[in-house]
Design an enzyme around this catalytic site. Structure first.
Site, PDB file in Angstrom:
ATOM      1  CG  HIS A   1      -2.071   0.944   1.248  1.00 29.79           C
ATOM      2  ND1 HIS A   1      -2.228   1.949   2.248  1.00 29.79           N
ATOM      3  CD2 HIS A   1      -3.072   0.965   0.170  1.00 29.79           C
ATOM      4  CE1 HIS A   1      -3.375   2.682   1.928  1.00 29.79           C
ATOM      5  NE2 HIS A   1      -3.934   2.111   0.923  1.00 29.79           N
TER       6      HIS A   1
ATOM      7  CE  LYS B   1      -1.089   4.962  -1.607  1.00 23.54           C
ATOM      8  NZ  LYS B   1      -1.699   4.341  -0.285  1.00 23.54           N
TER       9      LYS B   1
ATOM     10  CG  ASP C   1      18.076  12.197 -11.039  1.00 27.34           C
ATOM     11  OD1 ASP C   1      18.071  11.180 -11.785  1.00 27.34           O
ATOM     12  OD2 ASP C   1      17.996  13.064 -11.631  1.00 27.34           O
TER      13      ASP C   1
ATOM     14  CG  HIS D   1      -7.259   8.539  -0.184  1.00 25.87           C
ATOM     15  ND1 HIS D   1      -6.025   8.348  -0.555  1.00 25.87           N
ATOM     16  CD2 HIS D   1      -7.751   7.382   0.058  1.00 25.87           C
ATOM     17  CE1 HIS D   1      -5.549   7.317  -0.630  1.00 25.87           C
ATOM     18  NE2 HIS D   1      -6.497   6.250  -0.471  1.00 25.87           N
TER      19      HIS D   1
END
Length: 485
Positions: free
Chosen positions: A220, A222, A227, A403
């Site tokens: 879950h 993200k 670089d 969210h």
């Protein structure tokens, strides 16, 4: 003859159920309520109950791949143990109240305290997407991407197009996406990136798009690292709904961070460890091992002093790091606890500690969305409202889809990450959250929370009294099932 076959089949099913129950009792040593619930399910619906246990109750089947990345993580932890207390003692006295929390995260979660960081906070996905695309466009060496959801819509295709362009220019692009979260996304969406030389890997893919024993255990997180110098993490996936383009979930409110500084190294390490865990061949890691400075470049001296810790957790760990960290967070509060989460499905211990905080005079506020994206989860969340009101905890319905996964303590420190306040995030999913010890950044989150309150309905006993008998029945059943899934 048919009767004998049926009887024999039922006997075999019951024997399988009995063996499974005995394994739960003597091998796994789970919580009693957990074992009792699964025993009831497998007793009353034998065959279906066993299949449900295979999907949701058996625990992940993980093959440990120890690599040089584990050695880097362990070395960083040992160095942090030696330097941590000295660093905390040198910090401004404003953060002395959180010394105990910092030490807990280090000792219990092996979460290193970073000192020099700069953050940009995004409450709107449009702003985050725009900046992310600019950073991808300016990438010169490596791009690492991990998302729970990448849709096959305009947003998803735009991301893949941008990554494909950089891969054609010679930038090393690695992408991991969760096969459960992105279940409806066609594989063809990622084809241009693969053809351009990018590496695309699924996390715990289903066999034949149907089933895998690890299906319940999703990544879950993200994470984007560009670089080795710029990182992104938080609650926003890749999809048009995050941009409020789906009328059903509008307005969409979220929380995401862009970071430069020492925290980027920890995000890079987390991505590479997740990547190493799901690739079939580890040969690609040889390049990383041989070019450590390329993937972990020196940190710019321009970053400001901003103390942060990255707490990570997942079903591959023997203990629930995330749940313990948040319970410690509640225990560290002196004045207030403000929570934003799309789902609120706590276990008994988390809920009990939160109630104690409220009864001790702390200002406890919980903000959840009025718009459900999942009926089962939303109805389970509303089942806790009565208990929260009884404990004098303020509950707010955000008039839209919220969210954001934010936890604010005393209006002085906060956490932002992928973690929902529910059992799945605490015990089942692979998650991460940043613990931020910085007044300026926390003040941004506080101001956003107060702004969101203006778009909220504060719940009272009228809400509880207005529930129908059917809604209450749903809440009771779903709440039981939520403890198992």
């Amino acid at each position: 003859m048919l009767a004998w076959i049926i009887a024999l089949s039922l006997l075999v099913i019951q024997m399988i159920n009995l063996c499974t129950i005995l394994i739960m009792i003597f091998r796994r040593r789970d919580e009693p309520i957990y074992i009792i619930a699964w025993t009831m399910i497998m007793t009353f619906i034998p065959f279906i109950g066993f299949l449900l246990y295979l999907l949701f109750g058996h625990g992940p089947i993980i093959k440990k791949k120890r690599t040089f990345l584990d050695e880097i993580e362990e070395l960083g932890y040992q160095e942090a143990v030696d330097l941590q207390l000295e660093m905390v003692e040198q910090t401004s006295a404003n953060y002395f109240p959180y010394t105990s929390l910092i030490e807990f995260n280090l000792n219990y979660n092996k979460s290193v305290l970073t000192r020099y960081n700069s953050l940009t906070y995004f409450s709107d996905a449009n702003d985050k997407y725009e900046q992310l695309m600019k950073d991808i466009e300016q990438a010169t060496d490596t791009i690492h991407v991990l998302y729970f959801i990448i849709r096959g819509d305009h947003s998803g295709k735009a991301l893949i197009e941008a990554l494909t362009k950089k891969a054609k220019q010679g930038v090393k692009v690695r992408l991991v996406y969760d096969d459960g979260g992105s279940f409806l996304t066609p594989s063809s969406v990622f084809k241009p990136l693969k053809e351009a030389g990018g590496i695309v890997v699924k996390h715990y893919p289903a066999k034949f798009k149907i089933f895998t024993l690890n299906w319940n255990y999703r990544n879950h997180r993200k994470i984007v690292v560009i670089d080795g110098k710029i990182g992104y993490f938080g609650g926003m996936n890749i999809g048009d709904e995050y941009l409020s383009k789906n009328p059903k979930y509008t307005p969409w409110r979220d929380a995401h961070l862009r970071v430069k500084g020492e925290m980027v190294k920890l995000l890079q390490l987390r991505f590479l460890k997740d990547y190493a865990a799901v690739i079939e061949e580890v040969a690609d890691l040889d390049e990383v091992e041989q070019q450590i400075d390329r993937y972990f470049p020196p940190i710019s001296s321009e970053e400001e002093e901003m103390y942060m810790q990255l707490v990570c957790d997942g079903p591959d760990q023997k203990i629930d790091h995330m749940r313990a960290a948040y319970i410690k967070l509640i225990m560290s509060a002196k004045k207030s606890i403000w929570i934003q989460s799309p789902y609120f499905i706590p276990d008994s211990e988390f809920l009990h500690v939160l109630k104690i905080a409220s009864h001790s005079g702390l200002d406890v506020k919980i903000m959840i969305p009025v718009i459900p994206d999942n009926h089962f989860v939303h109805r389970t969340t509303t089942s806790y409202i009565k208990e929260l009101l009884e404990a004098n905890i303020e509950v707010y319905f955000y008039e839209g889809f919220l969210h954001s996964k934010v936890f604010i303590i005393d209006e002085e420190m906060a956490t932002v990450g992928s973690v929902n306040m529910d059992v799945r995030s605490f015990s089942i999913n692979f998650e991460l959250a940043a613990f931020i010890y910085h007044e300026k950044m926390t003040s941004e989150l506080v101001n956003q929370f107060k702004t969101d309150q203006l778009n909220c309905q504060k719940l009272d006993w009228n809400y509880e009294q207005s529930k129908s008998w059917f809604m209450k029945a749903e809440e009771s059943v779903y709440r039981l099932l939520s403890m198992l899934m």
